[in-house]
Design an enzyme around this catalytic site. Structure first.
Site, PDB file in Angstrom:
ATOM      1  CE  LYS A 101      17.497 -24.707  18.080  1.00 12.80           C
ATOM      2  NZ  LYS A 101      16.645 -24.412  19.260  1.00 12.80           N
ATOM      3  NE  ARG A 146      19.346 -30.294  20.842  1.00 13.56           N
ATOM      4  CZ  ARG A 146      18.408 -29.825  20.023  1.00 13.56           C
ATOM      5  NH1 ARG A 146      18.564 -29.865  18.741  1.00 13.56           N
ATOM      6  NH2 ARG A 146      17.317 -29.289  20.523  1.00 13.56           N
ATOM      7  NE  ARG A 171       7.078 -25.222  19.231  1.00 13.26           N
ATOM      8  CZ  ARG A 171       8.371 -25.486  19.300  1.00 13.26           C
ATOM      9  NH1 ARG A 171       9.214 -24.848  18.525  1.00 13.26           N
ATOM     10  NH2 ARG A 171       8.820 -26.357  20.158  1.00 13.26           N
ATOM     11  NE  ARG A 183       8.751 -30.087  18.829  1.00  5.07           N
ATOM     12  CZ  ARG A 183       9.908 -29.430  18.786  1.00  5.07           C
ATOM     13  NH1 ARG A 183      10.126 -28.573  17.805  1.00  5.07           N
ATOM     14  NH2 ARG A 183      10.831 -29.612  19.688  1.00  5.07           N
ATOM     15  NE  ARG A 187      12.196 -29.379  23.775  1.00  3.12           N
ATOM     16  CZ  ARG A 187      11.191 -28.718  23.200  1.00  3.12           C
ATOM     17  NH1 ARG A 187       9.932 -28.920  23.621  1.00  3.12           N
ATOM     18  NH2 ARG A 187      11.421 -27.874  22.233  1.00  3.12           N
TER      19      ARG A 187
HETATM   20  P1  AP5 Z   1      10.988 -22.049  16.627  1.00  4.72           P
HETATM   21  O1  AP5 Z   1      11.530 -21.386  15.399  1.00  4.72           O
HETATM   22  O2  AP5 Z   1      10.187 -23.283  16.467  1.00  4.72           O
HETATM   23  O3  AP5 Z   1      12.166 -22.280  17.686  1.00  4.72           O
HETATM   24  P2  AP5 Z   1      13.295 -23.396  17.732  1.00  4.72           P
HETATM   25  O4  AP5 Z   1      14.510 -22.733  18.308  1.00  4.72           O
HETATM   26  O5  AP5 Z   1      13.434 -24.049  16.388  1.00  4.72           O
HETATM   27  O6  AP5 Z   1      12.646 -24.335  18.816  1.00  4.72           O
HETATM   28  P3  AP5 Z   1      12.522 -25.893  18.939  1.00  4.72           P
HETATM   29  O7  AP5 Z   1      11.590 -26.143  20.086  1.00  4.72           O
HETATM   30  O8  AP5 Z   1      12.202 -26.542  17.638  1.00  4.72           O
HETATM   31  O9  AP5 Z   1      13.987 -26.252  19.364  1.00  4.72           O
HETATM   32  P4  AP5 Z   1      14.492 -27.487  20.068  1.00  4.72           P
HETATM   33  O10 AP5 Z   1      15.966 -27.254  19.957  1.00  4.72           O
HETATM   34  O11 AP5 Z   1      13.981 -27.738  21.426  1.00  4.72           O
HETATM   35  O12 AP5 Z   1      13.876 -28.692  19.217  1.00  4.72           O
HETATM   36  P5  AP5 Z   1      14.426 -29.660  18.081  1.00  4.72           P
HETATM   37  O13 AP5 Z   1      13.325 -29.969  17.174  1.00  4.72           O
HETATM   38  O14 AP5 Z   1      15.721 -29.168  17.510  1.00  4.72           O
HETATM   39  O15 AP5 Z   1      10.162 -20.943  17.425  1.00  4.72           O
HETATM   40  C1  AP5 Z   1       9.424 -21.266  18.585  1.00  4.72           C
HETATM   41  C2  AP5 Z   1       8.109 -20.474  18.638  1.00  4.72           C
HETATM   42  O16 AP5 Z   1       8.407 -19.093  18.778  1.00  4.72           O
HETATM   43  C3  AP5 Z   1       7.261 -20.579  17.357  1.00  4.72           C
HETATM   44  O17 AP5 Z   1       5.906 -20.544  17.726  1.00  4.72           O
HETATM   45  C4  AP5 Z   1       7.639 -19.316  16.572  1.00  4.72           C
HETATM   46  O18 AP5 Z   1       6.595 -18.891  15.724  1.00  4.72           O
HETATM   47  C5  AP5 Z   1       7.894 -18.323  17.686  1.00  4.72           C
HETATM   48  N1  AP5 Z   1       8.932 -17.347  17.347  1.00  4.72           N
HETATM   49  C6  AP5 Z   1      10.119 -17.574  16.710  1.00  4.72           C
HETATM   50  N2  AP5 Z   1      10.826 -16.419  16.608  1.00  4.72           N
HETATM   51  C7  AP5 Z   1      10.080 -15.469  17.217  1.00  4.72           C
HETATM   52  C8  AP5 Z   1      10.266 -14.056  17.440  1.00  4.72           C
HETATM   53  N3  AP5 Z   1      11.371 -13.419  17.038  1.00  4.72           N
HETATM   54  N4  AP5 Z   1       9.293 -13.394  18.103  1.00  4.72           N
HETATM   55  C9  AP5 Z   1       8.175 -14.026  18.525  1.00  4.72           C
HETATM   56  N5  AP5 Z   1       7.919 -15.334  18.327  1.00  4.72           N
HETATM   57  C10 AP5 Z   1       8.865 -16.051  17.685  1.00  4.72           C
HETATM   58  O19 AP5 Z   1      14.807 -30.970  18.945  1.00  4.72           O
HETATM   59  C11 AP5 Z   1      13.812 -31.760  19.543  1.00  4.72           C
HETATM   60  C12 AP5 Z   1      14.461 -32.974  20.219  1.00  4.72           C
HETATM   61  O20 AP5 Z   1      15.134 -33.783  19.226  1.00  4.72           O
HETATM   62  C13 AP5 Z   1      15.555 -32.662  21.256  1.00  4.72           C
HETATM   63  O21 AP5 Z   1      14.996 -32.384  22.525  1.00  4.72           O
HETATM   64  C14 AP5 Z   1      16.381 -33.947  21.226  1.00  4.72           C
HETATM   65  O22 AP5 Z   1      15.759 -34.960  21.937  1.00  4.72           O
HETATM   66  C15 AP5 Z   1      16.335 -34.340  19.755  1.00  4.72           C
HETATM   67  N6  AP5 Z   1      17.472 -33.785  18.978  1.00  4.72           N
HETATM   68  C16 AP5 Z   1      17.406 -32.887  17.951  1.00  4.72           C
HETATM   69  N7  AP5 Z   1      18.635 -32.594  17.474  1.00  4.72           N
HETATM   70  C17 AP5 Z   1      19.514 -33.323  18.234  1.00  4.72           C
HETATM   71  C18 AP5 Z   1      20.937 -33.431  18.257  1.00  4.72           C
HETATM   72  N8  AP5 Z   1      21.713 -32.713  17.429  1.00  4.72           N
HETATM   73  N9  AP5 Z   1      21.494 -34.251  19.172  1.00  4.72           N
HETATM   74  C19 AP5 Z   1      20.739 -34.986  20.032  1.00  4.72           C
HETATM   75  N10 AP5 Z   1      19.372 -34.919  20.072  1.00  4.72           N
HETATM   76  C20 AP5 Z   1      18.773 -34.097  19.178  1.00  4.72           C
END
Ligand code: AP5
Ligand code: ZN
Length: 217
Positions: A13, A88, A127, A161, A172
């Site tokens: 994402k 979410r 990552r 992270r 998660r």
């Molecule tokens: P990346 O682009 O980083 O993936 P992502 O989907 O953004 O993954 P996240 O781990 O950031 O998502 P998340 O939803 O768990 O975390 P968030 O920060 O939102 O890609 C991942 C890896 O793959 C990278 O190394 C990239 O290079 C590689 N990659 C990407 N595309 C690829 C491809 N096509 N081929 C190969 N490799 C590829 O949330 C963290 C925490 O915050 C949550 O757990 C929660 O506690 C809190 N939080 C955040 N938002 C909310 C909300 N709305 N409500 C409540 N709590 C929330």
């Protein structure tokens, strides 16, 4: 143009949101990044969010919805936004609709990046990012930081992270399946929902997202 990118942890994402932001000059709203900034700044929200994030649970809807309302009011979102990590939960999706209705705006498309769980685990486990500029890298997959130097800024310090450890990642995934996956039918019913193969190469994922956006009109 207002878009939501949905998908489990590690689906890509953030990666795709950054590409689309540069291409369409709209605001990128990553609630996870915003929360990590609050944690780093030691704010009240950051103190509350820290333990929740480290446990792999979701921060409460009220706090997240307030944070999002303030973010949507910022200048870079005036001509559209890409949401990454929000909504979410069903209450978050409903709150977003209410906020958009007040502004007489709507959502162009909600795009799910579909990726198998074993691939997600591999992506998350390797990552890391540049401590200075935030550029993302991976231990084995492209891009890797050659000789420990960031290609983007020359920085030499890298971070992982705290929630990318195997125990928290499991939580998660569980939170995604329990609380986030149920919002998919909410958008399916509105006929703005598209699925994209998130296992393809990054460029091909972008092409598939743009195809969905054209389809959405
Ligand atoms: P990346 O682009 O980083 O993936 P992502 O989907 O953004 O993954 P996240 O781990 O950031 O998502 P998340 O939803 O768990 O975390 P968030 O920060 O939102 O890609 C991942 C890896 O793959 C990278 O190394 C990239 O290079 C590689 N990659 C990407 N595309 C690829 C491809 N096509 N081929 C190969 N490799 C590829 O949330 C963290 C925490 O915050 C949550 O757990 C929660 O506690 C809190 N939080 C955040 N938002 C909310 C909300 N709305 N409500 C409540 N709590 C929330
Ligand atoms: Zn850097």
């Amino acid at each position: 143009m207002n878009i939501i990118l949905l998908g489990p942890p590690g689906a890509g994402k953030g990666t795709q949101a950054k590409i689309l932001q540069d291409r369409y000059h709209v605001g990128q709203i990553a609630t996870g990044d915003m929360l990590r900034a609050e944690v780093k700044a030691g704010t009240t929200l950051g103190r509350i969010a820290k333990s929740v994030m480290e446990a792999g649970e979701l921060v409460s809807d009220d706090l997240i919805i307030d944070m999002l309302r303030n973010r949507l009011a910022q200048e870079d979102c005036r001509h559209g936004f890409i949401l990454d990590g929000f909504p979410r939960t069903v209450p978050q999706a409903e709150a977003l609709d209410a906020m958009l209705a007040v502004e007489k705006q709507d959502l162009r498309a909600v795009i799910l990046l579909k990726v198998d769980e074993d691939v997600l685990v591999e992506r998350i486990a390797g990552r890391f990012s540049c401590a200075a500029c935030g550029a993302g890298y991976h231990d084995t997959m492209h891009p890797t930081a050659k000789a420990g130097i960031c290609d983007k800024c020359g920085g030499t310090e890298f971070i992982r992270r705290p929630d990318d450890n195997p125990v928290t990642v499991k939580q998660r995934f569980a939170a995604y399946n329990r609380q986030t996956a149920p919002i998919l039918p909410y958008y399916q019913a509105k006929h703005i929902y598209y699925e994209v193969d998130g296992m393809a190469d990054m460029d091909d994922v972008t092409i598939a997202i743009e195809r969905a956006l054209r389809q959405a009109g």
